[in-house]
Design an enzyme around this catalytic site. Structure first.
Site, PDB file in Angstrom:
ATOM      1  CG  ASP A  17      -1.082  -5.785   0.161  1.00 23.91           C
ATOM      2  OD1 ASP A  17      -0.355  -5.095  -0.485  1.00 23.91           O
ATOM      3  OD2 ASP A  17      -0.758  -6.511   1.074  1.00 23.91           O
ATOM      4  CG  HIS A  34       0.727   1.071  -7.797  1.00 23.85           C
ATOM      5  ND1 HIS A  34       0.234   0.510  -6.745  1.00 23.85           N
ATOM      6  CD2 HIS A  34       2.235   1.378  -7.688  1.00 23.85           C
ATOM      7  CE1 HIS A  34       1.358   0.379  -5.839  1.00 23.85           C
ATOM      8  NE2 HIS A  34       2.304   0.849  -6.271  1.00 23.85           N
ATOM      9  CG  LEU A 128     -20.640   2.628  -3.944  1.00 20.96           C
ATOM     10  CD1 LEU A 128     -21.211   1.413  -3.065  1.00 20.96           C
ATOM     11  CD2 LEU A 128     -19.946   2.216  -5.158  1.00 20.96           C
TER      12      LEU A 128
END
Ligand code: FPP
Length: 246
Positions: A17, A34, A128
Site C-alpha cells: 500500500d 504504481h 520461491l
C-alpha cells in the site's frame, strides 16, 4: 501450520500500500506511483528468493479495487500485462513458481492468457512460490470453499459432519502451501482489508508507515527481525512453548 519457533518465515503475505501517496508527495500522477511500486515488487521478489523464503503472496488487485476511477483500473491492467510479458521468463530462470489466486475470469482475455501462460511456464519450478492475488477477496475465498463443500454434500460425496477445519482448509486458495507466517502491510494503515482472512488466523502481523515504493531490502530485513523476535504460541502458554511441552 507453521513450526512454533522459526527465525525465518516460510511464507510471507504482503499488502503493498502507498503507491498513490508516494506519487502525490512528489507531485506526480498516481501511475508513476504504481510504476515505482512495480519496481519495488521486483526487488522484493528477488530478495525473498535470496533469503530462501518458500512462498510470497502479494495483494496486487483486490475485488474492491474495481471501484477506483476507470482510468486507474485500466492503467493497473496495462501495468500487470506489461509486467507479466517482461518478467515471466526471468522469474522462470530464477526458478520462481507463479500462481494467481482470485477470480481471474473478470479480467480481459489477453491478461487471463498471460496469467495462464505464466503458471504453465513456471509450474515445475521448485524455488520461491510467488502467489499473486488478483480480483481477490478473503470473504470470496471462504464463500467459494463453502460452496464447493455444499456441492459435494448435495452430490452425496461428503457428509456434513465430516466438514472440519482441515476439510475446509483444503478448499480455500493456497491450500497446497503452509499458511503465512508473516504478514506485512506498508503505507501506515493497520487493516487486513479482506486479504487472506482464513489464512491469517495465526500469522504475525507487521505494519509499517513506509510507502510501498520506498520499501526496500532493508525494510524487509526489519520485518524479518520483528518476526524473529516473536514467540509463536498457537494458543499455548509462553511457558509451554519455552519448555517444549503441550
Ligand atoms: C496500493 O497503493 C497498490 C495497488 C492497489 C496496486 C498494487 C500494484 C503494484 C504494487 C504494482 C505492480 C504489481 C505487480 C504484481 C505487477 P494505493 O494506490 O492504494 O496507494 P494509496 O493508498 O497511497 O493511494
Amino acid at each position: 501450520m507453521s513450526s512454533i519457533k522459526s527465525a525465518i518465515p516460510r511464507h510471507i503475505a504482503i499488502i503493498m500500500d502507498g503507491n498513490g501517496r508516494w506519487a502525490r508527495q512528489r507531485g506526480r500522477p498516481r501511475a508513476s506511483g504504481h510504476q515505482a511500486g512495480f519496481r519495488t515488487t521486483r526487488d522484493i521478489v528477488e530478495a525473498c528468493g535470496r533469503q530462501q523464503i518458500e512462498a510470497l503472496t502479494l495483494f496486487a488487485f483486490s475485488s474492491e479495487n474495481w471501484k477506483r476511477p476507470q482510468q486507474e483500473v485500466g492503467l493497473l491492467m496495462d501495468l500487470f500485462l506489461r509486467a507479466l510479458k517482461s518478467e515471466v521468463s526471468k522469474l522462470c530462470e530464477n526458478n520462481v513458481k507463479i500462481r494467481f489466486i482470485g477470480e481471474r475470469g473478470a479480467f480481459q482475455p489477453k491478461l487471463q492468457l498471460e496469467m495462464d501462460n505464466a503458471e504453465t511456464l513456471t509450474r515445475d519450478n521448485d524455488g520461491l512460490m510467488l502467489a499473486i492475488a488478483v480480483n481477490y477477496g478473503g470473504r470470496w475465498d471462504i464463500v467459494n470453499a463453502a460452496r464447493q463443500l455444499a456441492f459435494q454434500v448435495r452430490d452425496g460425496e461428503l457428509q456434513p459432519e465430516d466438514i472440519d477445519i482441515d476439510t475446509f482448509s483444503r478448499h480455500v486458495s493456497l491450500s497446497e502451501i503452509s499458511e503465512p507466517d508473516l504478514f506485512i502491510r506498508t503505507g501506515g494503515e493497520k487493516r487486513i482489508s479482506n486479504y487472506l482472512l482464513w489464512h491469517l488466523a495465526y500469522t504475525e502481523l507487521y505494519f509499517t508507515d513506509v510507502l510501498w515504493p520506498d520499501f526496500s531490502e532493508v525494510e524487509l530485513a526489519n520485518a524479518l527481525d520483528f518476526y524473529a523476535g516473536r514467540q509463536r504460541r498457537f494458543g499455548r502458554t509462553g511457558e509451554q512453548v519455552i519448555g517444549g511441552t503441550g
